[in-house]
Every structure is written in C-alpha cells, then in structure tokens.
Design a protein around this motif. Structure first.
Motif, PDB file in Angstrom:
ATOM      1  N   MET A  52       0.805  -1.216   0.000  1.00  0.00           N
ATOM      2  CA  MET A  52       0.000   0.000   0.000  1.00  0.00           C
ATOM      3  C   MET A  52       0.842   1.272   0.000  1.00  0.00           C
ATOM      4  SD  MET A  52      -3.221  -0.673  -0.123  1.00  0.00           S
ATOM      5  CE  MET A  52      -4.323  -2.060   0.108  1.00  0.00           C
ATOM      6  N   GLY A  53       2.082   1.172   0.413  1.00  0.00           N
ATOM      7  CA  GLY A  53       2.943   2.352   0.445  1.00  0.00           C
ATOM      8  C   GLY A  53       3.545   2.720  -0.889  1.00  0.00           C
ATOM      9  N   SER A  54       3.347   1.885  -1.909  1.00  0.00           N
ATOM     10  CA  SER A  54       4.027   2.114  -3.184  1.00  0.00           C
ATOM     11  C   SER A  54       3.351   3.174  -4.045  1.00  0.00           C
ATOM     12  CB  SER A  54       4.116   0.804  -3.966  1.00  0.00           C
ATOM     13  OG  SER A  54       2.813   0.346  -4.323  1.00  0.00           O
ATOM     14  N   ASP A  55       2.107   3.531  -3.730  1.00  0.00           N
ATOM     15  CA  ASP A  55       1.456   4.612  -4.467  1.00  0.00           C
ATOM     16  C   ASP A  55       0.507   5.345  -3.545  1.00  0.00           C
ATOM     17  OD1 ASP A  55      -0.423   2.608  -4.266  1.00  0.00           O
ATOM     18  OD2 ASP A  55      -1.187   2.831  -6.308  1.00  0.00           O
ATOM     19  N   PHE A  56       0.070   6.518  -3.962  1.00  0.00           N
ATOM     20  CA  PHE A  56      -0.732   7.381  -3.096  1.00  0.00           C
ATOM     21  C   PHE A  56      -1.323   8.509  -3.919  1.00  0.00           C
ATOM     22  CE2 PHE A  56       3.735   8.609  -2.933  1.00  0.00           C
ATOM     23  CZ  PHE A  56       3.684   9.947  -3.330  1.00  0.00           C
ATOM     24  N   CYS A  57      -2.235   9.229  -3.304  1.00  0.00           N
ATOM     25  CA  CYS A  57      -2.722  10.489  -3.863  1.00  0.00           C
ATOM     26  C   CYS A  57      -2.254  11.643  -2.997  1.00  0.00           C
ATOM     27  CB  CYS A  57      -4.254  10.500  -3.938  1.00  0.00           C
ATOM     28  SG  CYS A  57      -4.930   9.515  -5.299  1.00  0.00           S
ATOM     29  N   ILE A  58      -2.047  12.785  -3.637  1.00  0.00           N
ATOM     30  CA  ILE A  58      -1.726  14.036  -2.942  1.00  0.00           C
ATOM     31  C   ILE A  58      -3.001  14.882  -2.982  1.00  0.00           C
ATOM     32  CG2 ILE A  58      -0.199  16.025  -2.829  1.00  0.00           C
ATOM     33  CD1 ILE A  58       1.805  14.442  -4.546  1.00  0.00           C
ATOM     34  N   PRO A  59      -3.784  14.890  -1.897  1.00  0.00           N
ATOM     35  CA  PRO A  59      -5.105  15.524  -1.925  1.00  0.00           C
ATOM     36  C   PRO A  59      -5.055  17.007  -1.540  1.00  0.00           C
ATOM     37  CG  PRO A  59      -4.836  14.314   0.118  1.00  0.00           C
ATOM     38  CD  PRO A  59      -3.539  14.170  -0.629  1.00  0.00           C
ATOM     39  N   VAL A  60      -4.725  17.844  -2.477  1.00  0.00           N
ATOM     40  CA  VAL A  60      -4.604  19.283  -2.225  1.00  0.00           C
ATOM     41  C   VAL A  60      -5.956  19.972  -2.448  1.00  0.00           C
ATOM     42  CG1 VAL A  60      -3.472  21.416  -2.960  1.00  0.00           C
ATOM     43  CG2 VAL A  60      -2.171  19.276  -2.857  1.00  0.00           C
ATOM     44  N   GLU A  61      -6.385  20.748  -1.455  1.00  0.00           N
ATOM     45  CA  GLU A  61      -7.629  21.536  -1.534  1.00  0.00           C
ATOM     46  C   GLU A  61      -8.821  20.673  -1.967  1.00  0.00           C
ATOM     47  OE1 GLU A  61      -7.184  25.100  -3.795  1.00  0.00           O
ATOM     48  OE2 GLU A  61      -5.363  25.706  -2.754  1.00  0.00           O
ATOM     49  N   THR A  62      -8.987  19.548  -1.288  1.00  0.00           N
ATOM     50  CA  THR A  62     -10.102  18.672  -1.619  1.00  0.00           C
ATOM     51  C   THR A  62     -10.524  17.887  -0.392  1.00  0.00           C
ATOM     52  OG1 THR A  62     -10.886  17.048  -3.249  1.00  0.00           O
ATOM     53  CG2 THR A  62      -8.719  16.662  -2.272  1.00  0.00           C
ATOM     54  N   SER A  63     -11.662  17.201  -0.510  1.00  0.00           N
ATOM     55  CA  SER A  63     -12.157  16.303   0.526  1.00  0.00           C
ATOM     56  C   SER A  63     -12.472  14.967  -0.119  1.00  0.00           C
ATOM     57  CB  SER A  63     -13.427  16.865   1.178  1.00  0.00           C
ATOM     58  OG  SER A  63     -13.188  18.114   1.788  1.00  0.00           O
ATOM     59  N   PHE A  64     -12.305  13.913   0.646  1.00  0.00           N
ATOM     60  CA  PHE A  64     -12.756  12.599   0.185  1.00  0.00           C
ATOM     61  C   PHE A  64     -14.115  12.345   0.799  1.00  0.00           C
ATOM     62  CE2 PHE A  64     -13.129   7.943   0.304  1.00  0.00           C
ATOM     63  CZ  PHE A  64     -12.942   7.680  -1.044  1.00  0.00           C
ATOM     64  N   LEU A  65     -15.100  12.012  -0.045  1.00  0.00           N
ATOM     65  CA  LEU A  65     -16.478  11.808   0.383  1.00  0.00           C
ATOM     66  C   LEU A  65     -16.849  10.338   0.243  1.00  0.00           C
ATOM     67  CD1 LEU A  65     -18.104  14.796  -1.557  1.00  0.00           C
ATOM     68  CD2 LEU A  65     -17.011  14.840   0.691  1.00  0.00           C
ATOM     69  N   LEU A  66     -17.582   9.826   1.236  1.00  0.00           N
ATOM     70  CA  LEU A  66     -18.036   8.442   1.208  1.00  0.00           C
ATOM     71  C   LEU A  66     -19.445   8.383   1.775  1.00  0.00           C
ATOM     72  CD1 LEU A  66     -17.653   5.350   0.921  1.00  0.00           C
ATOM     73  CD2 LEU A  66     -16.617   5.380   3.220  1.00  0.00           C
ATOM     74  N   ASP A  67     -20.380   7.917   0.975  1.00  0.00           N
ATOM     75  CA  ASP A  67     -21.760   7.766   1.434  1.00  0.00           C
ATOM     76  C   ASP A  67     -21.878   6.518   2.304  1.00  0.00           C
ATOM     77  OD1 ASP A  67     -22.431  10.001  -0.034  1.00  0.00           O
ATOM     78  OD2 ASP A  67     -23.185   8.863  -1.753  1.00  0.00           O
ATOM     79  N   VAL A  68     -22.454   6.688   3.493  1.00  0.00           N
ATOM     80  CA  VAL A  68     -22.645   5.575   4.419  1.00  0.00           C
ATOM     81  C   VAL A  68     -24.012   5.716   5.091  1.00  0.00           C
ATOM     82  CG1 VAL A  68     -20.178   5.273   4.909  1.00  0.00           C
ATOM     83  CG2 VAL A  68     -21.544   6.844   6.311  1.00  0.00           C
ATOM     84  N   GLU A  69     -24.473   4.649   5.700  1.00  0.00           N
ATOM     85  CA  GLU A  69     -25.652   4.758   6.542  1.00  0.00           C
ATOM     86  C   GLU A  69     -25.265   5.450   7.846  1.00  0.00           C
ATOM     87  OE1 GLU A  69     -27.811   1.184   7.102  1.00  0.00           O
ATOM     88  OE2 GLU A  69     -27.767   0.618   4.983  1.00  0.00           O
TER      89      GLU A  69
END
Length: 368
Positions: A52-69
């Motif tokens: 899992m450490g071999s790649d990644f995202c650089i999340p600049v000025e953003t949010s990660f959204l996840l729909d859940v109950e």
C-alpha cells in the motif's frame, strides 16, 4: 448495509480487496465515493516502496467523500512516502479536527485511526497541510464505540467553513481522542439550556444515545439573554433544565458531565478578568455537587489562562482580526466571546486535561 469500505489510493491496480481511487476519481452520487474536487489532486507511485505504500494520492484543496448509513465508524488511514517527508491535517464533517500536522519522514508510513459519528449519511474528510498524502483508507462500522455527545452553544459548536477561522472548542476536541471514542458535537450557536430542549435538540441526542456514552453539557452564555425562549434564572430554572440533561443521560445508562461556561475576554484595569456569568457558574457548581455529577470548571480554567496571557495576547485566542487578515473577514473583526481556531484548540486542551483528571470509566482509555 456495508460494514467495511477499503480504498487504495494512487496508480495501478487495487490491492487486497480494496477499491482503487485515482487522481480522477471525482465524487458522484451513483458511485457513492470520490474527491469533492480533483483539480489539484495528483497520483504518484514509488518503486522504492511495496504494498500500500508504493502509491498514493496528494489531496490538495479537496475532501474525500463516502456515502454511508448513519452510525458510528472507525476510520483507519495509511499515510507516508518512500522518498520524502509529508505533513497532513485532516478535518471531518463540518471542520472537526481529527488529525493535526501528521508528519512522516522519508520512508516512514503511519497508520492513524479515529472514530466518527455520522448523522447525515456521508463521511467527509478534508485534507490540508504542507505535503498531504493518503495511501489507503479503511472505514468500519463500529456501533459499540463510545460516543461523546456535546450539548452547548456557539463557544462549543462546529462553526461553518465560511466563518473560518471561527471555531468552537468542541470542534477541536476530536484531535485528542483515539478510535475508542467518537465525538458528536450537537452544540448550536445562540442556544441556552432551555431553548436547546425547546427546539427538540436534546430529544435527538436521546434517540442516538446508548449505555456507556457520555454527555458533556455547557450552557450559560445565552441563559442570560432576556427573551422568553432562552432566559433562565440561575438557582431555579437554569438548574431545573440542566437536571433534565442529567436525568435523561442516567436513564439511558450514559454519563453526564457538566461544564461551567468558558470566560469572555473582558478585563479590569489591573489585568484581572471580569466574570460575566456570575450566579450561573455558582448554580452549576452547586448542581454538580447536589447531583453527584462530574464537573469541568472551564470558567476557572479559562480565567487562569486568559489572565496569564493578558488582554493583548488573548486577541489571538478570541476572534480578533485586522482588516485583510482573514479572507472571510475583509473588514476585520473584534469578538470577545468566540474563538479563532488556535484559541479553540487551547480551550479544548483545557477541557481534555480536566477530563483526564476525572478518570471517567467510559473514556479514560480513549485519549491520545
């Protein structure tokens, strides 16, 4: 209901039953997950790392959204970079600070966990920092996790993003808690112990509360107001309304905690703080003793802090700003009641230290 969500961020194929998220994964309702904006998101890979450490995202000025109950969830993050240092700050929902300046050195990867209480059907993680990263994300349903409910006013509440750097101390509280407890900040600006009940807000808490949960209660600022909807009298109706919070929590086998009102920024000529809450502080202290309820004397702790800092230094605690200092307040602001974010952090720290000293069974192992 899906109990587990796993995401692998970056480039290439997804690993180990994870869903791949790239720099182009924009949130869509039909998909139910993604970044709120991908304009400044980048995806990278490092041959020097594995798994899992071999790649990644650089999340600049953003949010990660996840729909859940709706429910309580534990969030596990993997953050790091094989070749350079990173720094990541994460806020959940409406600006609740869950991780502040998480730093890794080159080649270091950290797993960071916290719990969230979700009532609007979506997890929202906003990323900032000098060099933010997200390598992997796991979200697990965790409805047995202790929830710490906050009932209070504008000094406690989650201030909206367009008011930054306004912040309530409850908004900063999650930073000090591990995944063993979820902070649910139900405080609302302008409410008193009476109007919070009158609007049905306490009933909402009762719907969600379970045994071993905690209810932290701070009112007083607006109980002083003259209007009928909010006004209470310190030794009669103020105590009576507060007792409804205490009794309701105990009926549900939860633990109530009273908090005296945080001080405002008003000084005598000699540098001593002016007490603007008067009998409301005395009444709450009396009630805590009468009902054998744990008490955080935030009025006293904040008085000591604000007197130590003095009139000038406390401008960096409260929402004082020169014209042009903050984008959301181009004309400046002078507010002696509400906090800017770094001040809210200081006040939240006072609350946490008092909570630790109380050694409450439900959350005594939950602090970082």
């Amino acid at each position: 209901m899906t109990d587990v969500f796993r995401f692998d961020f970056g480039i290439g194929a997804a690993r180990d039953e994870h869903v791949k998220v790239t720099d182009s994964t924009l949130y869509e309702p039909d998909r139910g997950y993604g970044f709120s904006s991908v304009t400044k998101v980048a995806a990278k890979s490092r041959e020097e790392a594995e798994g899992m450490g071999s790649d990644f995202c650089i999340p600049v000025e953003t949010s990660f959204l996840l729909d859940v109950e709706n429910g309580v969830y534990t969030v596990n993050l993997l953050i790091g970079d094989a070749i350079t240092a990173t720094e990541t700050t994460i806020k959940a929902g409406c600006g609740r600070l869950v991780a502040q300046r998480l730093r890794t050195v080159a080649g270091e990867f950290i797993r960071y966990s916290f719990s969230l209480s979700v009532r609007d059907g979506q997890i929202r993680l906003a990323f900032t920092g000098l060099a933010p990263r997200i390598n992997a994300l796991e979200v697990l349903s965790s409805n047995q996790t202790v929830t710490v409910f906050l009932a209070g006013d504008s000094t406690v509440t989650d201030q909206p993003e367009d008011g930054y750097p306004y912040a309530g101390w409850g908004q900063m509280l999650p930073k000090w808690f591990k995944q063993d407890a979820a902070i649910e900040n139900r405080a609302v600006s302008g409410r008193s112990s009476k109007s919070f009940i009158g609007e049905g807000r306490l009933d909402e808490i009762w719907q969600w509360m379970k045994p071993r949960d905690v209810l932290i209660i701070q009112f007083g600022h607006n109980d002083q107001k003259p209007d009928e909807e909010r006004r209470t009298e310190p030794f009669t109706t103020y105590k009576e309304y507060l007792k409804r919070y205490i009794d309701g929590a105990r009926q549900r086998e939860a633990l109530p905690v009273l908090v005296t009102s945080v001080q405002r920024r008003f000084y005598e000529a000699d540098g001593r703080l002016i007490d603007t809450h008067g009998d409301y502080l005395i009444a709450m202290r009396e009630l805590a003793e009468e009902e054998n309820v744990p008490l955080i004397d935030l009025a006293e702790e904040s008085r000591k802090l604000f007197e130590e800092l003095g009139p000038e230094a406390t401008k960096s605690v409260f929402m004082w700003a020169a014209p042009g200092e903050f984008m959301n307040f181009p004309n400046g602001v002078e507010d002696n009641t509400h906090f800017q974010e770094r001040g809210a952090l200081q006040v939240a720290g006072l609350v946490v230290e008092q909570l630790k000293q109380l050694r409450l069974g439900a959350i005594q192992v939950a602090f970082r």
